[in-house]
Motif scaffolding. Structure first.
Motif, mmCIF file in Angstrom:
data_model
loop_
_atom_site.group_PDB
_atom_site.id
_atom_site.type_symbol
_atom_site.label_atom_id
_atom_site.label_comp_id
_atom_site.label_asym_id
_atom_site.label_seq_id
_atom_site.Cartn_x
_atom_site.Cartn_y
_atom_site.Cartn_z
ATOM 1 N N GLU A 159 0.852 -1.195 0.000
ATOM 2 C CA GLU A 159 0.000 0.000 0.000
ATOM 3 C C GLU A 159 0.885 1.242 0.000
ATOM 4 O O GLU A 159 2.013 1.212 0.497
ATOM 5 C CB GLU A 159 -0.920 0.009 1.221
ATOM 6 C CG GLU A 159 -0.188 -0.025 2.554
ATOM 7 C CD GLU A 159 -1.132 0.078 3.737
ATOM 8 O OE1 GLU A 159 -2.184 0.703 3.609
ATOM 9 O OE2 GLU A 159 -0.789 -0.470 4.812
ATOM 10 N N TRP A 160 0.354 2.316 -0.570
ATOM 11 C CA TRP A 160 1.116 3.559 -0.668
ATOM 12 C C TRP A 160 0.575 4.554 0.351
ATOM 13 O O TRP A 160 -0.619 4.835 0.385
ATOM 14 C CB TRP A 160 1.036 4.126 -2.081
ATOM 15 C CG TRP A 160 1.759 3.249 -3.059
ATOM 16 C CD1 TRP A 160 1.292 2.109 -3.641
ATOM 17 C CD2 TRP A 160 3.094 3.411 -3.523
ATOM 18 N NE1 TRP A 160 2.244 1.549 -4.446
ATOM 19 C CE2 TRP A 160 3.367 2.324 -4.402
ATOM 20 C CE3 TRP A 160 4.082 4.360 -3.292
ATOM 21 C CZ2 TRP A 160 4.594 2.178 -5.040
ATOM 22 C CZ3 TRP A 160 5.310 4.225 -3.933
ATOM 23 C CH2 TRP A 160 5.552 3.136 -4.805
ATOM 24 N N ARG A 161 1.475 5.069 1.190
ATOM 25 C CA ARG A 161 1.103 6.002 2.236
ATOM 26 C C ARG A 161 1.812 7.340 2.026
ATOM 27 O O ARG A 161 2.902 7.393 1.461
ATOM 28 C CB ARG A 161 1.487 5.449 3.618
ATOM 29 C CG ARG A 161 0.819 4.132 3.987
ATOM 30 C CD ARG A 161 1.272 3.704 5.374
ATOM 31 N NE ARG A 161 0.706 2.417 5.777
ATOM 32 C CZ ARG A 161 0.995 1.815 6.923
ATOM 33 N NH1 ARG A 161 1.843 2.385 7.777
ATOM 34 N NH2 ARG A 161 0.442 0.645 7.220
ATOM 35 N N ASN A 162 1.180 8.397 2.515
ATOM 36 C CA ASN A 162 1.803 9.711 2.444
ATOM 37 C C ASN A 162 3.026 9.762 3.354
ATOM 38 O O ASN A 162 2.999 9.267 4.480
ATOM 39 C CB ASN A 162 0.806 10.800 2.865
ATOM 40 C CG ASN A 162 -0.319 10.954 1.860
ATOM 41 O OD1 ASN A 162 -0.102 10.847 0.657
ATOM 42 N ND2 ASN A 162 -1.528 11.204 2.339
ATOM 43 N N ALA A 163 4.106 10.330 2.840
ATOM 44 C CA ALA A 163 5.347 10.473 3.597
ATOM 45 C C ALA A 163 5.955 11.832 3.284
ATOM 46 O O ALA A 163 5.414 12.604 2.487
ATOM 47 C CB ALA A 163 6.317 9.345 3.244
ATOM 48 N N ASP A 164 7.086 12.134 3.931
ATOM 49 C CA ASP A 164 7.717 13.448 3.747
ATOM 50 C C ASP A 164 8.072 13.704 2.289
ATOM 51 O O ASP A 164 8.001 14.836 1.812
ATOM 52 C CB ASP A 164 8.986 13.546 4.610
ATOM 53 C CG ASP A 164 8.663 13.556 6.101
ATOM 54 O OD1 ASP A 164 7.506 13.863 6.438
ATOM 55 O OD2 ASP A 164 9.553 13.249 6.906
ATOM 56 N N ASN A 165 8.485 12.650 1.556
ATOM 57 C CA ASN A 165 8.904 12.810 0.156
ATOM 58 C C ASN A 165 7.823 12.364 -0.825
ATOM 59 O O ASN A 165 8.123 11.915 -1.923
ATOM 60 C CB ASN A 165 10.188 12.011 -0.085
ATOM 61 C CG ASN A 165 11.349 12.530 0.738
ATOM 62 O OD1 ASN A 165 11.493 13.738 0.906
ATOM 63 N ND2 ASN A 165 12.162 11.631 1.268
ATOM 64 N N GLY A 166 6.574 12.482 -0.422
ATOM 65 C CA GLY A 166 5.477 12.023 -1.271
ATOM 66 C C GLY A 166 4.954 10.698 -0.775
ATOM 67 O O GLY A 166 5.047 10.376 0.413
ATOM 68 N N LYS A 167 4.435 9.882 -1.657
ATOM 69 C CA LYS A 167 3.903 8.584 -1.262
ATOM 70 C C LYS A 167 5.006 7.528 -1.256
ATOM 71 O O LYS A 167 5.846 7.502 -2.152
ATOM 72 C CB LYS A 167 2.760 8.168 -2.199
ATOM 73 C CG LYS A 167 1.483 8.990 -2.011
ATOM 74 C CD LYS A 167 0.346 8.425 -2.816
ATOM 75 C CE LYS A 167 -0.945 9.179 -2.555
ATOM 76 N NZ LYS A 167 -1.428 9.004 -1.171
ATOM 77 N N GLU A 168 4.994 6.668 -0.247
ATOM 78 C CA GLU A 168 5.982 5.611 -0.114
ATOM 79 C C GLU A 168 5.262 4.269 0.060
ATOM 80 O O GLU A 168 4.186 4.212 0.657
ATOM 81 C CB GLU A 168 6.897 5.863 1.090
ATOM 82 C CG GLU A 168 7.735 7.133 0.991
ATOM 83 C CD GLU A 168 8.845 7.028 -0.040
ATOM 84 O OE1 GLU A 168 9.106 5.902 -0.516
ATOM 85 O OE2 GLU A 168 9.460 8.064 -0.363
#
Length: 210
Positions: A134-143
């Motif tokens: 799954e893709w989650r929001n992170a500091d550099n965008g989605k991770e």
């Protein structure tokens, strides 16, 4: 007007970009072994596989696909498909005895890789879709995450060998050897040892391992 730093020379610029990519790619597979990696590696090997076709590099570049940016390329293909038939699918590219995090698209039952490579790859390869990512929001965008853990660039059958390869590569570059030559030397020696280990050879229509 002549230049001395190479900043205005496209050939030098391309060379620098490639060297940066080689350095980044080598370091991505040098992380410490973990129980999570071993468990996930075993789980992924049990998933069904599909055969993916890679269109010619010049065709992919002509439609704006970026080298080695598979997740963005496939997301763009899905978002910009006027017929809405492109589906972005993420999972694992089988590379010898390792698994590489990768994205492809599925269009009406056909699986396509939308990402050109600096080094030409095979026109067809085997891929393992992984719905657990799954893709989650992170500091550099989605991770990407799997089971609550951020997913690395690859899952390794022999993590210790990859760490040795990185350390040897790093030492060669520090000694003054050009990046591309250092990569080739490591690939011809420690990389050859890795390739002699068990290969994840898929069976069409099956999820078994030979």
């Amino acid at each position: 007007m002549a230049t001395t730093d190479g900043l205005d020379n496209p050939a030098v610029s391309r060379s620098s970009e490639l060297e940066d990519f080689i350095l980044w790619n080598a370091q991505q597979f040098a992380f410490p072994p973990s129980e999570w990696e071993a468990k996930t590696f075993a789980e992924v090997l049990l998933l069904p596989r599909v055969e993916v076709t890679r269109p010619p590099k010049h065709d992919l570049l002509a439609v704006g696909m970026m080298p080695h940016d598979c997740h963005a390329n496939c997301a763009a293909q899905e978002a910009n498909d006027p017929d809405g038939e492109s589906r972005h699918v993420w999972g694992w590219l089988i590379n010898g005895s390792d698994l590489i995090l990768h994205s492809v698209v599925e269009i009406r039952g056909q699986w396509l890789c939308m990402t050109p490579q600096h080094r030409e790859g095979p026109a067809r390869f085997n891929f393992i879709p992984d719905a657990a990512i799954e893709w989650r929001n992170a500091d550099n965008g989605k991770e990407p995450f799997r089971g609550g853990v951020q997913v690395p660039q690859g899952l390794r059958s022999d993590p210790e060998q990859h760490v040795r390869m990185w350390e040897r590569f790093r030492d060669l570059v520090a000694s003054g050897m050009p990046v591309a030559e250092a990569r080739q030397l490591v690939d011809d020696t420690l990389g050859a040892e890795l390739r002699q280990m068990s290969q994840l050879i898929p069976v069409s229509g099956d999820c078994s391992i030979r």
